[in-house]
Design a protein around this motif. Structure first.
Motif, mmCIF file in Angstrom:
data_model
loop_
_atom_site.group_PDB
_atom_site.id
_atom_site.type_symbol
_atom_site.label_atom_id
_atom_site.label_comp_id
_atom_site.label_asym_id
_atom_site.label_seq_id
_atom_site.Cartn_x
_atom_site.Cartn_y
_atom_site.Cartn_z
ATOM 1 N N GLN A 46 105.129 32.260 -22.530
ATOM 2 C CA GLN A 46 104.865 31.362 -23.582
ATOM 3 C C GLN A 46 106.500 31.098 -24.311
ATOM 4 O O GLN A 46 106.396 29.724 -24.443
ATOM 5 C CB GLN A 46 103.831 31.868 -24.655
ATOM 6 N N SER A 49 108.153 28.922 -21.364
ATOM 7 C CA SER A 49 107.397 27.525 -21.677
ATOM 8 C C SER A 49 107.918 26.844 -22.726
ATOM 9 O O SER A 49 108.350 25.471 -22.534
ATOM 10 C CB SER A 49 106.154 27.602 -21.437
ATOM 11 N N HIS A 50 107.946 27.543 -23.809
ATOM 12 C CA HIS A 50 108.455 26.645 -25.245
ATOM 13 C C HIS A 50 110.034 26.265 -24.871
ATOM 14 O O HIS A 50 110.350 25.160 -25.359
ATOM 15 C CB HIS A 50 108.413 27.524 -26.334
ATOM 16 N N HIS A 52 111.482 25.805 -22.087
ATOM 17 C CA HIS A 52 111.492 24.816 -21.208
ATOM 18 C C HIS A 52 111.208 23.368 -21.712
ATOM 19 O O HIS A 52 111.859 22.358 -21.329
ATOM 20 C CB HIS A 52 110.689 24.882 -19.888
ATOM 21 N N ARG A 53 110.168 23.397 -22.700
ATOM 22 C CA ARG A 53 109.856 22.231 -23.246
ATOM 23 C C ARG A 53 111.165 21.658 -24.266
ATOM 24 O O ARG A 53 111.326 20.510 -24.071
ATOM 25 C CB ARG A 53 108.720 22.213 -24.039
ATOM 26 N N ARG A 56 113.525 20.140 -21.811
ATOM 27 C CA ARG A 56 113.124 19.003 -21.522
ATOM 28 C C ARG A 56 113.408 17.881 -22.481
ATOM 29 O O ARG A 56 114.103 16.719 -22.160
ATOM 30 C CB ARG A 56 111.898 18.920 -20.903
ATOM 31 N N LEU A 57 113.157 18.153 -23.717
ATOM 32 C CA LEU A 57 113.334 17.341 -24.735
ATOM 33 C C LEU A 57 114.581 17.091 -25.007
ATOM 34 O O LEU A 57 115.105 15.885 -25.152
ATOM 35 C CB LEU A 57 112.671 17.804 -26.060
ATOM 36 N N SER A 60 116.159 14.829 -22.146
ATOM 37 C CA SER A 60 115.454 13.530 -22.418
ATOM 38 C C SER A 60 116.323 12.823 -23.263
ATOM 39 O O SER A 60 116.589 11.500 -23.409
ATOM 40 C CB SER A 60 114.006 13.486 -22.849
#
Length: 123
Positions: A46, A49-50, A52-53, A56-57, A60
């Motif tokens: 988790q 995953s956090h 990676h988010r 990614r943000l 971006s």
């Protein structure tokens, strides 16, 4: 009713397998340990995953910022090019006006009218 229960056999219907309680504590501790490891791995997944988010943000956001900067520089470059062309046109127009002013000063109005009358613009 009390008499019906008196006829029931007092033997338990379930039996534990032979040797079930031998090593029971070790098996139970192993299962608890496996569950704890599983919970820790799930928590780590988790967090990853956090992360990676967030990554990614961030990527971006950097991409959007880069596109904005490129777009702004493109618009500014285009505007500078348009401004340079406008300045060249204004300079050329000013030179033409100066030329015609010199011609007008050199020739009188009557001479210009006579020269224009001799020209045939319909050809």
């Amino acid at each position: 009713m009390g008499t019906e229960f008196e006829n029931i056999d007092r033997k338990l219907p379930f039996e534990t397998p032979d040797g079930y309680f031998e090593g029971f504590e070790e098996r139970m501790m192993s299962r608890i340990h496996d569950e704890e490891v599983s919970v820790e791995l799930n928590h780590i997944e988790q967090l990853n995953s956090h992360r990676h988010r967030i990554i990614r943000l961030a990527v971006s956001g950097v991409a959007v910022a880069a596109l904005l900067v490129i777009g702004i520089y493109t618009v500014i470059g285009y505007q500078n090019n348009v401004n340079e062309q406008a300045e060249q046109i204004i300079a050329a127009t000013a030179e033409e006006e100066a030329y015609y002013d010199e011609v007008n000063d050199a020739l009188g109005t009557r001479e210009i009218e006579e020269a224009l009358a001799q020209l045939n613009f319909n050809e």
